[in-house]
Design an enzyme around this catalytic site. Structure first.
Site, PDB file in Angstrom:
ATOM      1  CG  ASP A 300      -1.999   1.052   1.231  1.00 56.14           C
ATOM      2  OD1 ASP A 300      -2.318   1.580   0.141  1.00 56.14           O
ATOM      3  OD2 ASP A 300      -2.552   1.364   2.308  1.00 56.14           O
ATOM      4  CG  HIS A 301       1.350   4.213  -2.455  1.00 57.38           C
ATOM      5  ND1 HIS A 301       0.711   4.342  -3.676  1.00 57.38           N
ATOM      6  CD2 HIS A 301       2.572   3.692  -2.731  1.00 57.38           C
ATOM      7  CE1 HIS A 301       1.522   3.920  -4.633  1.00 57.38           C
ATOM      8  NE2 HIS A 301       2.651   3.513  -4.076  1.00 57.38           N
ATOM      9  CG  PHE A 474      -8.014   5.035   0.846  1.00 52.18           C
ATOM     10  CD1 PHE A 474      -8.703   4.250   1.763  1.00 52.18           C
ATOM     11  CD2 PHE A 474      -7.856   6.381   1.135  1.00 52.18           C
ATOM     12  CE1 PHE A 474      -9.231   4.799   2.931  1.00 52.18           C
ATOM     13  CE2 PHE A 474      -8.377   6.941   2.296  1.00 52.18           C
ATOM     14  CZ  PHE A 474      -9.068   6.142   3.196  1.00 52.18           C
ATOM     15  CG  HIS A 475      -2.995   3.980  -3.620  1.00 49.48           C
ATOM     16  ND1 HIS A 475      -2.047   4.983  -3.774  1.00 49.48           N
ATOM     17  CD2 HIS A 475      -4.178   4.532  -4.003  1.00 49.48           C
ATOM     18  CE1 HIS A 475      -2.637   6.082  -4.218  1.00 49.48           C
ATOM     19  NE2 HIS A 475      -3.930   5.830  -4.355  1.00 49.48           N
ATOM     20  N   PRO A 476      -4.271  -0.466  -1.734  1.00 49.43           N
ATOM     21  CG  PRO A 476      -6.190  -1.624  -1.062  1.00 49.43           C
ATOM     22  CD  PRO A 476      -5.663  -0.238  -1.295  1.00 49.43           C
TER      23      PRO A 476
END
EC number: 1.1.99.1
Length: 565
Positions: A300-301, A474-476
């Site tokens: 993620d980020h 919100f980058h899984p």
């Protein structure tokens, strides 16, 4: 309704809608598209107005609202993991930043065995195929694709220009297109918004073309229980409609295409008997095929907000006041423009913090208001902020089932900030952001530092701030990675190893997270794999040049030197 189709697609999100649209271009191919959420209600401003992007994250209609297990390096916080629910998936609730990742991300993927055709030059034609950019096509951009892309225009908020100029004054490059030749530096940021000022989700861009086709069946409120197998061949899907407990079954003559996203795709595979054998045995799930990598390699980020008071009344602070919102809404509704028509992320950048990074390792989003991404903790005055975070953390997490119940959320652990590199990058990011904010371009606007606050200076103080305040971007991704090594789940065409008739196509198959927001790349990957599924020749490779930093220094001399304190 027929219960047999050529293809069954699980998840009508950024990837699933692309596949549904492309596969049904062949009139003799039947497709069932299953979506656990509801329709993308076009009269609901929360998902259709770009400036309202925080609203869907606050409820449950459009958001799965997953939470992580306590994160051990983040003060044991349970952290948000919002994922889109409804036609459009996460493209229905995301921040609409149109960022593709760096060319070198894809070249790096292509170094792995079996992924040789994932170079930037292989991927660029599919980015172009998907895109319709409002100022027209060029070697890097498309002009007639399903995804509407809007570029920032003259007359937008002066803080955008000041923040880009400050980044340049701090010694970093300027770029006129973060998705073009040079993806390093500061510049304007495109957004997935239609010319009418509406969110350009894949439900709007893709499904609107396809939903009336007789060979496409869309079922909403359909929660997938598991994929059905005949031996090692995926033969169908068992799913629950609404609140029902009795399963409905549909059969796939050709393939099942799993597009449920980086959280749900590994969960569904595990529930279906594909995954780590010990976990499945513990949950009394019959093993179809052992794949230890299912749910592993989760990435993620993470990002932080650095917030500043604004000394001129040019921020979006008045737009947060209820009395001003009806006017903004009316202007957007009737004219498709104004504050409501922008996600307000119209400037940003990518930089290298240290020479050991061959391409940017830090991303900036600039926002002309001081507020959390999900709409909470708004600062009660004029302000602005930089969202800043590292791009390719070495930390790895995992997703695993807690039960066979398809409605129970899985156990999610990102293991954020578990490497020293993470801490070094975030400390560097805070200090560099402060240098940028101190440049002359922001002299007319910069007030006091609201967060973290100027008292937060030492490594220990910065680390404490990061532990308490860093949030997900919100980058899984990457939890069913492509490749041929022992932990790979799918091959370079999304086909699940060890079984037949089953692919995964979504952000979970990225082998390593990209440098930037994920939506555009997820769409590109689905476009590329759609050609494989249809047995079509890949689009001709691009030969567009792209920037490689090489031996160039990470930055030049800042216009105004700032002590690190």
């Amino acid at each position: 309704m027929s219960h047999e189709f050529d293809y069954i697609i699980i998840g009508a999100g950024s990837a699933g809608n692309v596949l549904a649209t492309r596969l049904t271009e062949d009139a003799d191919v039947s497709v069932l598209l299953l979506e656990a959420g509801g329709p993308d209600y076009r009269l609901d401003f929360r998902t259709q107005m770009p400036a309202a992007l925080a609203f869907p994250l606050q409820g449950r209609r459009y958001n799965w609202a997953y939470e992580t297990d306590p994160e051990p390096h983040m003060n044991n916080r349970r952290m948000e993991c919002g994922r889109g629910k409804g036609l459009g998936g996460s493209s229905l609730i995301n921040g609409m930043c149109y960022i593709r990742g760096n060319a070198l991300d894809f070249d790096n993927w292509a170094k792995a065995k079996g992924l040789e055709d994932w170079t930037y030059h292989d991927c660029l034609p599919y980015f172009r195929k998907a895109e319709s950019r409002d100022i027209g096509p060029n070697d890097y951009h498309g002009g007639d694709g399903p995804v509407s892309v809007t570029t920032p225009k003259a007359g937008n908020n002066p803080l955008f220009h000041a923040m880009v100029e400050a980044g340049v004054q701090a010694g970093y490059p300027r770029t006129d297109d973060l998705n073009g030749y040079q993806q390093e530096g500061f510049g304007p940021m495109d957004r997935t918004v239609t010319p009418q000022g509406r969110r350009a989700s894949t439900a709007r861009g893709y499904l609107d073309q396809a939903r009336e086709r007789p060979n496409l069946t869309i079922v909403t409120h359909a929660t997938t229980d598991r994929i059905l197998f005949d031996g090692k061949r995926a033969s169908g899907v068992s799913y629950l409609i609404g609140n029902a407990n009795d399963a409905t079954e549909a059969r796939a003559r050709r393939e099942v295409l799993l597009c449920a996203g980086a959280i749900a795709s590994p969960q569904i595979l595990q529930r279906s008997g594909v995954g780590p054998a010990a976990l499945l045995r513990e949950l009394d799930i019959a093993l179809v095929h052992e794949l230890p990598g299912v749910g592993q390699n989760l990435q993620d980020h993470l990002e932080m907000y650095l917030q500043y008071a604004c000394t001129q009344p040019v921020s979006l602070y008045p737009a947060l006041k209820l009395l001003n919102q009806p006017g903004i809404g009316a202007q957007w509704l009737f004219t498709g423009n104004g504050i409501g028509a922008s996600n307000q992320f119209e400037a940003g950048g990518f930089i290298r913090t240290r020479p050991e990074f061959a391409w940017p390792n830090i991303q900036f989003h600039f926002l002309p208001v001081a507020i959390n991404y999900n709409g909470s903790n708004a600062v009660n005055e004029h302000g602005f902020q930089a969202h800043v975070g590292s791009m390719r953390s070495p930390s790895r997490g995992r997703i695993q089932l807690k039960s066979k119940d398809p409605r129970q959320h899985p156990s999610i652990l990102f293991n954020y900030m578990s490497h020293e590199q993470d801490w070094q990058e975030f400390r560097d990011a805070i200090r560099i952001t402060r240098e940028i904010m101190a440049q002359p371009a922001l002299d007319s606007y910069r007030g006091r530092e609201i967060s973290p606050g100027i008292d937060c200076q030492s490594d220990a103080e910065l680390d404490a701030f990061i532990r308490e305040h860093a949030e997900t971007a919100f980058h899984p991704s990457c939890s069913c990675k492509m490749g041929e090594d022992d932990m790979a789940v799918v091959d370079g065409q999304g086909r699940v190893h060890g079984v037949q008739g089953l692919r995964v196509v979504d952000a979970s198959i990225m082998p390593e997270i990209i440098t930037g927001n994920l939506n555009a790349t997820t769409i590109m990957m689905a476009e590329k794999i759609a050609d494989r599924i249809r047995d079509r020749q890949p689009l001709p490779r691009s030969n567009a040049p792209y920037f490689v930093a090489g031996e160039r220094p990470v930055r030049g001399q800042p216009q105004r030197a700032v002590s690190a304190a």
